[in-house]
Design an enzyme around this catalytic site. Structure first.
Site, PDB file in Angstrom:
ATOM      1  N   CYS A   2      15.820  67.814  15.033  1.00 41.82           N
ATOM      2  CA  CYS A   2      15.517  68.853  14.064  1.00 41.82           C
ATOM      3  C   CYS A   2      16.456  70.037  14.292  1.00 41.82           C
ATOM      4  O   CYS A   2      16.756  70.376  15.429  1.00 41.82           O
ATOM      5  CB  CYS A   2      14.096  69.390  14.134  1.00 41.82           C
ATOM      6  SG  CYS A   2      12.834  68.124  13.932  1.00 41.82           S
ATOM      7  N   ARG A  27      21.319  66.918  13.577  1.00 42.87           N
ATOM      8  CA  ARG A  27      20.189  66.908  14.517  1.00 42.87           C
ATOM      9  C   ARG A  27      18.955  66.224  13.930  1.00 42.87           C
ATOM     10  O   ARG A  27      17.961  66.025  14.616  1.00 42.87           O
ATOM     11  CB  ARG A  27      19.816  68.353  14.885  1.00 42.87           C
ATOM     12  CG  ARG A  27      20.915  69.111  15.566  1.00 42.87           C
ATOM     13  CD  ARG A  27      20.451  70.514  15.895  1.00 42.87           C
ATOM     14  NE  ARG A  27      19.405  70.489  16.881  1.00 42.87           N
ATOM     15  CZ  ARG A  27      19.606  70.647  18.190  1.00 42.87           C
ATOM     16  NH1 ARG A  27      20.811  70.858  18.642  1.00 42.87           N
ATOM     17  NH2 ARG A  27      18.609  70.602  19.036  1.00 42.87           N
ATOM     18  N   TRP A  78      13.738  65.594  11.770  1.00 45.55           N
ATOM     19  CA  TRP A  78      13.691  64.201  12.227  1.00 45.55           C
ATOM     20  C   TRP A  78      12.228  63.952  12.526  1.00 45.55           C
ATOM     21  O   TRP A  78      11.671  64.510  13.469  1.00 45.55           O
ATOM     22  CB  TRP A  78      14.552  64.019  13.479  1.00 45.55           C
ATOM     23  CG  TRP A  78      14.665  62.599  13.919  1.00 45.55           C
ATOM     24  CD1 TRP A  78      15.578  61.682  13.500  1.00 45.55           C
ATOM     25  CD2 TRP A  78      13.834  61.927  14.889  1.00 45.55           C
ATOM     26  NE1 TRP A  78      15.366  60.481  14.150  1.00 45.55           N
ATOM     27  CE2 TRP A  78      14.305  60.604  14.996  1.00 45.55           C
ATOM     28  CE3 TRP A  78      12.749  62.301  15.669  1.00 45.55           C
ATOM     29  CZ2 TRP A  78      13.734  59.658  15.847  1.00 45.55           C
ATOM     30  CZ3 TRP A  78      12.161  61.364  16.522  1.00 45.55           C
ATOM     31  CH2 TRP A  78      12.665  60.063  16.602  1.00 45.55           C
ATOM     32  N   ASN A 104      10.954  72.978  16.078  1.00 42.97           N
ATOM     33  CA  ASN A 104      11.628  71.831  16.683  1.00 42.97           C
ATOM     34  C   ASN A 104      10.889  71.540  17.984  1.00 42.97           C
ATOM     35  O   ASN A 104      10.756  72.430  18.813  1.00 42.97           O
ATOM     36  CB  ASN A 104      13.091  72.224  16.958  1.00 42.97           C
ATOM     37  CG  ASN A 104      13.872  71.143  17.664  1.00 42.97           C
ATOM     38  OD1 ASN A 104      13.453  69.992  17.722  1.00 42.97           O
ATOM     39  ND2 ASN A 104      15.021  71.522  18.203  1.00 42.97           N
ATOM     40  N   GLY A 105      10.383  70.324  18.153  1.00 44.79           N
ATOM     41  CA  GLY A 105       9.652  69.988  19.374  1.00 44.79           C
ATOM     42  C   GLY A 105       8.357  69.280  19.026  1.00 44.79           C
ATOM     43  O   GLY A 105       8.164  68.843  17.888  1.00 44.79           O
ATOM     44  N   GLU A 485      28.075  49.140  25.402  1.00 38.06           N
ATOM     45  CA  GLU A 485      28.438  50.257  24.530  1.00 38.06           C
ATOM     46  C   GLU A 485      28.978  49.741  23.191  1.00 38.06           C
ATOM     47  O   GLU A 485      28.676  50.298  22.139  1.00 38.06           O
ATOM     48  CB  GLU A 485      29.461  51.161  25.245  1.00 38.06           C
ATOM     49  CG  GLU A 485      30.061  52.282  24.410  1.00 38.06           C
ATOM     50  CD  GLU A 485      29.049  53.282  23.850  1.00 38.06           C
ATOM     51  OE1 GLU A 485      27.853  53.209  24.181  1.00 38.06           O
ATOM     52  OE2 GLU A 485      29.471  54.134  23.045  1.00 38.06           O
ATOM     53  N   LYS A 489      27.342  50.702  19.591  1.00 41.49           N
ATOM     54  CA  LYS A 489      28.110  51.330  18.497  1.00 41.49           C
ATOM     55  C   LYS A 489      27.954  50.507  17.229  1.00 41.49           C
ATOM     56  O   LYS A 489      27.723  51.046  16.157  1.00 41.49           O
ATOM     57  CB  LYS A 489      29.613  51.423  18.827  1.00 41.49           C
ATOM     58  CG  LYS A 489      30.072  52.503  19.753  1.00 41.49           C
ATOM     59  CD  LYS A 489      29.923  53.922  19.257  1.00 41.49           C
ATOM     60  CE  LYS A 489      28.582  54.499  19.572  1.00 41.49           C
ATOM     61  NZ  LYS A 489      28.413  55.123  20.864  1.00 41.49           N
ATOM     62  N   GLU A 492      24.217  50.720  15.754  1.00 39.41           N
ATOM     63  CA  GLU A 492      23.757  51.998  15.191  1.00 39.41           C
ATOM     64  C   GLU A 492      24.538  52.388  13.940  1.00 39.41           C
ATOM     65  O   GLU A 492      24.019  53.046  13.061  1.00 39.41           O
ATOM     66  CB  GLU A 492      23.743  53.120  16.232  1.00 39.41           C
ATOM     67  CG  GLU A 492      25.079  53.629  16.670  1.00 39.41           C
ATOM     68  CD  GLU A 492      24.959  54.743  17.734  1.00 39.41           C
ATOM     69  OE1 GLU A 492      24.032  55.544  17.680  1.00 39.41           O
ATOM     70  OE2 GLU A 492      25.840  54.798  18.606  1.00 39.41           O
ATOM     71  N   HIS A 508      22.335  31.676  30.038  1.00 38.21           N
ATOM     72  CA  HIS A 508      20.952  31.663  30.530  1.00 38.21           C
ATOM     73  C   HIS A 508      19.956  31.926  29.400  1.00 38.21           C
ATOM     74  O   HIS A 508      18.865  32.425  29.643  1.00 38.21           O
ATOM     75  CB  HIS A 508      20.784  32.684  31.660  1.00 38.21           C
ATOM     76  CG  HIS A 508      21.613  32.350  32.866  1.00 38.21           C
ATOM     77  ND1 HIS A 508      21.305  31.331  33.720  1.00 38.21           N
ATOM     78  CD2 HIS A 508      22.784  32.871  33.307  1.00 38.21           C
ATOM     79  CE1 HIS A 508      22.235  31.247  34.667  1.00 38.21           C
ATOM     80  NE2 HIS A 508      23.151  32.171  34.427  1.00 38.21           N
ATOM     81  N   LYS A 607      21.208  63.420  16.474  1.00 35.47           N
ATOM     82  CA  LYS A 607      22.209  63.592  17.533  1.00 35.47           C
ATOM     83  C   LYS A 607      21.580  63.884  18.896  1.00 35.47           C
ATOM     84  O   LYS A 607      21.922  63.251  19.879  1.00 35.47           O
ATOM     85  CB  LYS A 607      23.169  64.725  17.126  1.00 35.47           C
ATOM     86  CG  LYS A 607      24.329  64.923  18.096  1.00 35.47           C
ATOM     87  CD  LYS A 607      25.273  63.758  18.071  1.00 35.47           C
ATOM     88  CE  LYS A 607      26.414  63.918  19.042  1.00 35.47           C
ATOM     89  NZ  LYS A 607      27.100  62.634  19.292  1.00 35.47           N
TER      90      LYS A 607
HETATM   91  O1  M6R Z   1      23.234  63.804  24.425  1.00 36.18           O
HETATM   92  P1  M6R Z   1      23.037  62.611  25.295  1.00 36.18           P
HETATM   93  O2  M6R Z   1      24.316  62.089  25.854  1.00 36.18           O
HETATM   94  O3  M6R Z   1      22.010  62.808  26.350  1.00 36.18           O
HETATM   95  O4  M6R Z   1      22.471  61.490  24.317  1.00 36.18           O
HETATM   96  C1  M6R Z   1      22.060  60.252  24.802  1.00 36.18           C
HETATM   97  C2  M6R Z   1      21.854  59.265  23.677  1.00 36.18           C
HETATM   98  O5  M6R Z   1      20.859  59.701  22.815  1.00 36.18           O
HETATM   99  C3  M6R Z   1      23.143  59.038  22.875  1.00 36.18           C
HETATM  100  O6  M6R Z   1      24.196  58.640  23.693  1.00 36.18           O
HETATM  101  C4  M6R Z   1      22.903  57.965  21.805  1.00 36.18           C
HETATM  102  O7  M6R Z   1      22.681  56.720  22.405  1.00 36.18           O
HETATM  103  C5  M6R Z   1      24.079  57.912  20.813  1.00 36.18           C
HETATM  104  N1  M6R Z   1      23.566  57.839  19.456  1.00 36.18           N
HETATM  105  C6  M6R Z   1      24.935  56.717  20.989  1.00 36.18           C
HETATM  106  O8  M6R Z   1      25.989  56.698  20.100  1.00 36.18           O
END
Ligand code: M6R
Length: 612
Positions: A2, A27, A78, A104-105, A485, A489, A492, A508, A607
């Site tokens: 948020c 956010r 969010w 926010n929270g 990773e 990517k 998402e 396995h 984010k």
């Molecule tokens: O801000 P942070 O690095 O703590 O965030 C961690 C994850 O939320 C962040 O890396 C998330 O997995 C990304 N969307 C990946 O692209």
């Protein structure tokens, strides 16, 4: 999660807030809202919409001309409690409509308070936890807005960064923080307050970060900070060290592609002044550790989430290979869900791009409580994790706006490699080896650029596989986190179901899923385990799965074996995850683009994940 923003000043507050909300939209972006003060009459205009800020802007344009205003608050959401509908969008109003709140929270005890208020006849119009705050403030209101906010907040358990406006107090905002960031932009004759600096930097570079428990009152005369019990509090202003251009797209179609292409520069900034050729080591003054403290570390624990966790997994290889220090990797949430053993001599690394991730912050607090050394590895300067850890290493990668993390990962791995060299040199790493490693690190910008130069080829390969619905990423050793990773990517961004596996694990179980429709991306640059990974490629081909290999340029052993090849430049194994992941970022980006996905703001994401 948020975004919230508030403004008090001479400008058209509606316009300032809408443009700030656009900056904060990364956010959270499932609904949005704004409340404006009418300076002619004691009433507030509240406009809320499901969907994005542009939809809010259209609705506001139709209604705002009736309002002349210099004070407003806005929110981009969010969803946590209640679906992303107009009714659940913030700001939320008290029964009289005199008090509005953007938050926010999460308020943990909202149900108890809600029942209490309902018992007094108050009707609720949303499913959110936030609405109780507006009613509770009204309940305590006796003529002083900040006093009522302070009293209400003392009843709440949970986290908040919130802003309150009242029809009865023109040109006044009351803002409070507990666990969710608030930054105050100090300008001449106006004040902009937001949940992060991206909404403030176009107004000023002088900012104050509120601490938990702070209550900020803003009027046209300026700001004052107190505790919830009205005791004065002093906070220093700091200067933001980047410009507005850093958060513009700069000619790129998406922030993500811009940030992928920024990696040579970001890596340069991460390394700047930190490679010490004279001692064959590195200088990381933010760690605040001399040789004795470094020598005292006998165990490392990494706490992180998502992409940052995968960077931490590369760190485990680095620390164990070059320092001999046993290293554990933990999903940050495990620090509270489980009860990890933290002993004297344990050094905890909290890795977080945003520095605000709730689970990682929780892990930091848990480790500090247990007396461990805690180092933050953060990108956002002044973020909560950076401040609470008190020491660590900043990435200096520049703001990352695309929700998918890119340049943060490569800079995190570069920082971890520098830490491994520093710790290694205080132990078993020879000067020769240290020298070889820092020489190799200094090549990182050029290695990153060499991968970026192949973007057209990678885009061509991506186009070929853009209709896949499932994919696997395989790697071993340093390339196992790279496989995780790559899969993250791809899923998402493109919504393709992608799994990252250790190359040896495929047989396995998951190999049962391979068909000619399931591409397998195998990351096998020059490394100790390469020949075994090449054997795993044979196993995939025997099941007719198309294979895309990410290998070192000039690799001959895959000729005729795989369907497509992405080459990364020659480099030592300990940094090969950096060019390999850049190749994966481009692959995922171009697949998502082919599929017409919302690249910078994928569905359901935000984010900074500030809820547990
Ligand atoms: O801000 P942070 O690095 O703590 O965030 C961690 C994850 O939320 C962040 O890396 C998330 O997995 C990304 N969307 C990946 O692209």
């Amino acid at each position: 999660m948020c975004g919230i923003i508030g403004y008090v000043g001479p400008q058209d507050a509606g316009k300032v807030v809408i443009s700030g909300l656009k900056r904060l939209e990364y956010r959270g972006y499932d609904s949005a809202g704004i409340a404006l003060q009418n300076v002619q009459q004691p009433e507030l205009l509240v406009v809320r919409t499901a969907g994005k800020v542009t939809e809010l802007e259209i609705e506001l344009d139709a209604r705002q001309p009736l309002f002349s205003t210099g004070t407003a608050i806005g929110h981009t959401r969010w969803a946590t409690h209640g679906e992303p509908t107009r009714e659940n969008a913030h700001p939320h109003s008290s029964s009289s409509g005199n008090i509005v709140v953007a938050h926010n929270g999460i308020i943990d005890n909202y149900l108890v308070i809600k029942q209490l208020l309902q018992g007094q006849g108050i009707e609720f119009t949303s499913e959110t936890d936030t609405e109780v705050i507006a009613h509770l403030i009204e309940h305590y209101y006796e003529g002083e807005l900040s006093e009522a906010v302070g009293r209400a907040l003392q009843q709440l358990e949970g986290t908040y960064g919130l802003m309150v406006m009242s029809a009865l107090h023109p040109n006044m905002l009351v803002t409070a923080r507990n666990g969710s960031p608030i930054v105050v932009g100090i300008c001449d004759g106006e004040t902009v307050i937001a949940s992060d600096v991206s909404a403030v930097v176009s107004h000023t570079k002088q900012v104050i970060y509120l601490d938990d428990g702070d209550l900020l009152t803003t009027t046209s005369d300026g700001v004052s900070i107190t505790s919830l019990r009205n005791l004065p509090v002093a906070r220093d202003a700091i200067e933001i060290d980047w410009d507005i251009e850093a958060i513009e797209k700069g000619g790129f179609e998406h922030f993500m592609r811009k940030e992928i292409h920024e990696q040579p520069t970001a890596l340069q900034n991460t390394l700047r002044g930190r490679l010490d050729f004279s001692s064959s080591s590195t200088k990381l003054s933010g760690m605040q550790m001399g040789p004795t403290k470094l020598a005292d570390i006998d165990r490392i624990m990494v706490a992180a989430c998502g992409t940052s966790l995968y960077a931490g997994m590369v760190g485990k290889h680095l620390f164990e290979d070059f320092t001999g220090i046993p290293t554990d990797i933990l999903h940050a949430a495990e620090f509270r869900d489980h009860n990890p053993i933290v002993q004297r001599g344990t050094c905890m690394l909290a890795i977080s791009q945003s520095g605000e991730t709730a689970d990682t912050l929780g892990a930091v607090r848990e480790c500090l409580r247990k007396g461990a050394q805690v180092l933050g590895i953060c990108n956002v300067v002044g973020s909560t994790i950076a401040r609470e850890a008190g020491k660590g290493v900043y990435l200096h990668a520049g703001p990352e706006i695309g929700v998918a993390s890119t340049k943060a990962f490569t800079s995190q791995v570069a920082v971890l490699a520098m830490m491994a060299i520093l710790l290694g040199r205080s132990r078993r790493l020879s000067a020769d080896s240290g020298q070889r490693m820092i020489d190799e690190l200094s090549r990182l910008p050029e290695l990153a650029q060499a991968v970026l130069d192949q973007e057209d080829e990678i885009a061509g390969i991506a186009a070929k596989y853009a209709r896949a619905e499932h994919a696997f990423f395989l790697g071993r050793g340093y390339m196992y986190p790279a496989a995780l990773e790559g899969a993250l990517k791809l899923k998402e961004l493109s919504y393709i179901h992608a799994e990252g596996y250790h190359a040896a694990e495929l047989k396995h179980g998951p190999i049962a899923l391979l068909t000619e429709q399931v591409p397998v991306i195998v990351i096998a640059p020059d490394s100790s385990g390469k020949s075994r990974t090449l054997a795993n490629i044979q196993e995939c081909k025997a099941r007719k799965a198309p294979v895309i290999a990410i290998v070192t340029e000039g690799e001959r052993d895959i000729n005729g074996l795989v369907d497509d090849v992405i080459s990364i430049p020659h480099c030592e194994e300990f940094i090969a995850a950096i060019p390999a992941v850049i190749a994966e970022q481009l692959f995922a980006y171009h697949i998502a683009r082919e599929r017409g996905c919302e690249i910078d703001q994928p569905r359901n994401l935000a984010k900074a994940v500030t809820v547990e």
